[in-house]
Motif scaffolding. Sequence first.
Motif, PDB file in Angstrom:
ATOM      1  N   THR A 159      -7.353  -2.498   8.905  1.00  0.00           N
ATOM      2  CA  THR A 159      -6.065  -2.287   9.575  1.00  0.00           C
ATOM      3  C   THR A 159      -5.933  -0.847  10.074  1.00  0.00           C
ATOM      4  O   THR A 159      -5.393  -0.601  11.164  1.00  0.00           O
ATOM      5  CB  THR A 159      -4.896  -2.616   8.636  1.00  0.00           C
ATOM      6  OG1 THR A 159      -5.059  -1.905   7.393  1.00  0.00           O
ATOM      7  CG2 THR A 159      -4.824  -4.104   8.346  1.00  0.00           C
ATOM      8  N   GLY A 160      -6.446   0.103   9.282  1.00  0.00           N
ATOM      9  CA  GLY A 160      -6.393   1.501   9.714  1.00  0.00           C
ATOM     10  C   GLY A 160      -7.171   1.730  10.994  1.00  0.00           C
ATOM     11  O   GLY A 160      -6.744   2.494  11.876  1.00  0.00           O
ATOM     12  N   LEU A 161      -8.316   1.060  11.116  1.00  0.00           N
ATOM     13  CA  LEU A 161      -9.107   1.168  12.340  1.00  0.00           C
ATOM     14  C   LEU A 161      -8.323   0.635  13.533  1.00  0.00           C
ATOM     15  O   LEU A 161      -8.320   1.241  14.615  1.00  0.00           O
ATOM     16  CB  LEU A 161     -10.423   0.408  12.181  1.00  0.00           C
ATOM     17  CG  LEU A 161     -11.311   0.327  13.425  1.00  0.00           C
ATOM     18  CD1 LEU A 161     -11.768   1.721  13.857  1.00  0.00           C
ATOM     19  CD2 LEU A 161     -12.520  -0.579  13.173  1.00  0.00           C
ATOM     20  N   MET A 162      -7.647  -0.510  13.356  1.00  0.00           N
ATOM     21  CA  MET A 162      -6.876  -1.077  14.470  1.00  0.00           C
ATOM     22  C   MET A 162      -5.689  -0.184  14.839  1.00  0.00           C
ATOM     23  O   MET A 162      -5.332  -0.063  16.020  1.00  0.00           O
ATOM     24  CB  MET A 162      -6.368  -2.478  14.108  1.00  0.00           C
ATOM     25  CG  MET A 162      -7.458  -3.484  13.871  1.00  0.00           C
ATOM     26  SD  MET A 162      -8.651  -3.561  15.209  1.00  0.00           S
ATOM     27  CE  MET A 162     -10.166  -3.639  14.262  1.00  0.00           C
ATOM     28  N   VAL A 163      -5.074   0.458  13.830  1.00  0.00           N
ATOM     29  CA  VAL A 163      -3.996   1.406  14.111  1.00  0.00           C
ATOM     30  C   VAL A 163      -4.527   2.562  14.948  1.00  0.00           C
ATOM     31  O   VAL A 163      -3.936   2.947  15.965  1.00  0.00           O
ATOM     32  CB  VAL A 163      -3.376   1.924  12.799  1.00  0.00           C
ATOM     33  CG1 VAL A 163      -2.466   3.125  13.069  1.00  0.00           C
ATOM     34  CG2 VAL A 163      -2.587   0.827  12.111  1.00  0.00           C
ATOM     35  N   ALA A 164      -5.659   3.110  14.523  1.00  0.00           N
ATOM     36  CA  ALA A 164      -6.255   4.236  15.249  1.00  0.00           C
ATOM     37  C   ALA A 164      -6.620   3.835  16.673  1.00  0.00           C
ATOM     38  O   ALA A 164      -6.379   4.597  17.629  1.00  0.00           O
ATOM     39  CB  ALA A 164      -7.489   4.738  14.501  1.00  0.00           C
ATOM     40  N   LEU A 165      -7.196   2.642  16.840  1.00  0.00           N
ATOM     41  CA  LEU A 165      -7.568   2.187  18.180  1.00  0.00           C
ATOM     42  C   LEU A 165      -6.337   1.956  19.056  1.00  0.00           C
ATOM     43  O   LEU A 165      -6.344   2.283  20.255  1.00  0.00           O
ATOM     44  CB  LEU A 165      -8.395   0.900  18.083  1.00  0.00           C
ATOM     45  CG  LEU A 165      -9.813   1.039  17.523  1.00  0.00           C
ATOM     46  CD1 LEU A 165     -10.449  -0.332  17.353  1.00  0.00           C
ATOM     47  CD2 LEU A 165     -10.668   1.903  18.437  1.00  0.00           C
ATOM     48  N   SER A 166      -5.280   1.388  18.465  1.00  0.00           N
ATOM     49  CA  SER A 166      -4.053   1.148  19.234  1.00  0.00           C
ATOM     50  C   SER A 166      -3.472   2.458  19.736  1.00  0.00           C
ATOM     51  O   SER A 166      -3.083   2.589  20.908  1.00  0.00           O
ATOM     52  CB  SER A 166      -3.027   0.409  18.363  1.00  0.00           C
ATOM     53  OG  SER A 166      -3.507  -0.860  17.970  1.00  0.00           O
ATOM     54  N   ILE A 167      -3.416   3.452  18.849  1.00  0.00           N
ATOM     55  CA  ILE A 167      -2.874   4.754  19.238  1.00  0.00           C
ATOM     56  C   ILE A 167      -3.778   5.428  20.265  1.00  0.00           C
ATOM     57  O   ILE A 167      -3.317   5.961  21.284  1.00  0.00           O
ATOM     58  CB  ILE A 167      -2.699   5.648  17.991  1.00  0.00           C
ATOM     59  CG1 ILE A 167      -1.655   5.045  17.046  1.00  0.00           C
ATOM     60  CG2 ILE A 167      -2.295   7.067  18.401  1.00  0.00           C
ATOM     61  CD1 ILE A 167      -1.563   5.733  15.700  1.00  0.00           C
ATOM     62  N   LEU A 168      -5.079   5.392  19.991  1.00  0.00           N
ATOM     63  CA  LEU A 168      -6.035   6.042  20.894  1.00  0.00           C
ATOM     64  C   LEU A 168      -5.980   5.440  22.294  1.00  0.00           C
ATOM     65  O   LEU A 168      -5.998   6.164  23.301  1.00  0.00           O
ATOM     66  CB  LEU A 168      -7.444   5.921  20.319  1.00  0.00           C
ATOM     67  CG  LEU A 168      -8.582   6.521  21.163  1.00  0.00           C
ATOM     68  CD1 LEU A 168      -8.386   8.030  21.311  1.00  0.00           C
ATOM     69  CD2 LEU A 168      -9.932   6.224  20.532  1.00  0.00           C
TER      70      LEU A 168
END
Length: 647
Positions: A501-510
């Motif tokens: 989930t942290g990876l998807m958060v980072a990708l969404s923000i990025l």
Amino acid sequence: MGFLLLFPLAVAAVLAVVRNSAFRRVVVYAGAIVIAVASIAFVAMHIGTYGEYYDFESEIVNIVCTIVDFLIGFIVAFLAWRYKKWMALTLACVQIALTAVFVAGGWEAMYPVAQSLYVDSLSVLMAAIIGVVGTGIGVYALGYMDDHHSAHPAIKDRRPRFFALFFVFLSAMFLIVFSNNMVWLFTGWEVTTVCSFLLIGYDQNQISVTNAFRQIVMNMLGGIAFCCALIYCGVAMKTFDYSEFISAGMVDPLLVVVPLVCLSFAGITKAAQMPFHTWLLGAMVAPTPTSALLHSSTMVKAGVFILLKMAPLYTVNFVPSVMLVLIGGITFCLCSFLAISQSNAKRVLAYSTIANLGLIVACAGVGTPEAVWAGMFLILFHAVAKSLLFMCVGTAEHHIGSRDIESMDGLFQTMPRLARYMMLGIMVMFIAPFGMLIAKWGTLVSFLDAPTPHVVLILLLAFGSGATFLFWAKWLGKLSGIAGNPDDVETTVHSSEWIGTGLMVALSILCCIAMPAISDFVVRPYIEGVWGEFLTVLSSDNLWISSICSIFVVCVLFGALGRPSKKKHVGIYLSGISADNDAHVFRNSMSGTTTASARNWYMESLFGEQAIDPVGTVVCIGIIVGAFIVGILSSQGIFIPGIPGLM
């Protein structure tokens, strides 16, 4: 490119025989990291490319693809016979027969494709989604599947098969996005179909088996149409080169109208458009990683991927263009309405997925550079945000015991980090300045600026967007509401779930922050490579403004996360007439007691499935049947009154 195609198969082979959970974790982590790093390296090597084709012709690969095509048909036929699913058995036999006809025709040997592999900026975008988002979901699945089996001890442990199919699926997706050979593309297409079928039926109870066969029936209809297109290409066009197929269609639209309608139909089924949307809804019975991987970020994107690849053809071919525009627009509008009536979070995500895919399908049908610009961004933001939301819902379900939106009262306190992640995913999907709304604005602009403005499509987009705001706002309000001081149950979430989930958060923000750069270095090169020019949909200044605003919103949302609060907690104040603050009970005007609660309005009588679903199904079936009839007649030179360009 070869590494991305073959390495996931090697990982799958190892996982198929691994029974030890600790060793499986090592293999999945290592495989995911290697694939993600290789995907990033691939993107770095090819970013900004206008299109590169590679001389690669292999008789061995042709033979393997033929064997796989037959094997898939026999597997489906065997399972259909075993479970007495006669429609699936019939379609499997038809597909086996068509594959045999194709092999007997010998067209693949007569018309070899010299440049069987290619890469352009659209395939670079897809490779990034498959390699990074897909593997992130695989890591998330480790902890989730542990909880899944703890919660369902009666279900046989089939995790070796699950993770093996997972990585086979990744390999097949890479084959789809890198194949310039339409025969190889078809093999990857069918492998994703059968992997999805087996993963949906993972639990092997009655409901999962029923929904798995619904998926295979609808997707095999698309597979049969794809196979018919290949046979037509062998007989009439004498080529299986994807780029040559598109070039020939630009010169002589009537030459490709029949295979184009067939391929468009295949894309519609894979993208779960009406009337085939029910297979994706049924797939929600599968474990959450299946939903996140196959039905939000990758498999359904295969359908819209081939439609966007063929977008130039829709500008010169009226029949398939109208089919996609109408079906995509109707699906977007009606499925957005249907999402209003759902309180099951996974069904809301499913209807939202179908609706957004409809928007991408409509963009492909319009076929202009501006529409493709919007479609590429819709693919990107939908993949990262929807994967994040599926993961959050799956984790929340395991810890609060429900996936119902109405059960998410107080989630901001019981699972503060997860609630913020979920809120971010929702905001990326429908709130400015995040990318999805910017892409939808670009969609509207492209529809207005098309050579022939699509008035009906614009109206469908307007009403569907209004419905989108309603169902997302209801969910967001439920998450952000704070009442009471319940215990934090977030401490038991698996580390692998936090990583995913942290990876998807980072990708969404990025992706939201880097939207101007993505437009310049990924989307623009693809459009210039195909159309020779780039027409600005939204100015770079506007994109940078949205990027800066996204940073501000993210800081507000996550700025206080993890800091101990020094605020004093007090009981709920119910206008001075509380009977039980902890239970939210107050005395009413009749001297009785009432529990205070906040509940959403779902308007099922207006937007329920029984009211809307039959309308969309009947209308879309009529559009598809009409497109096939008109396409076949026009290919024979028969004049169709009132239809431009067909005579």
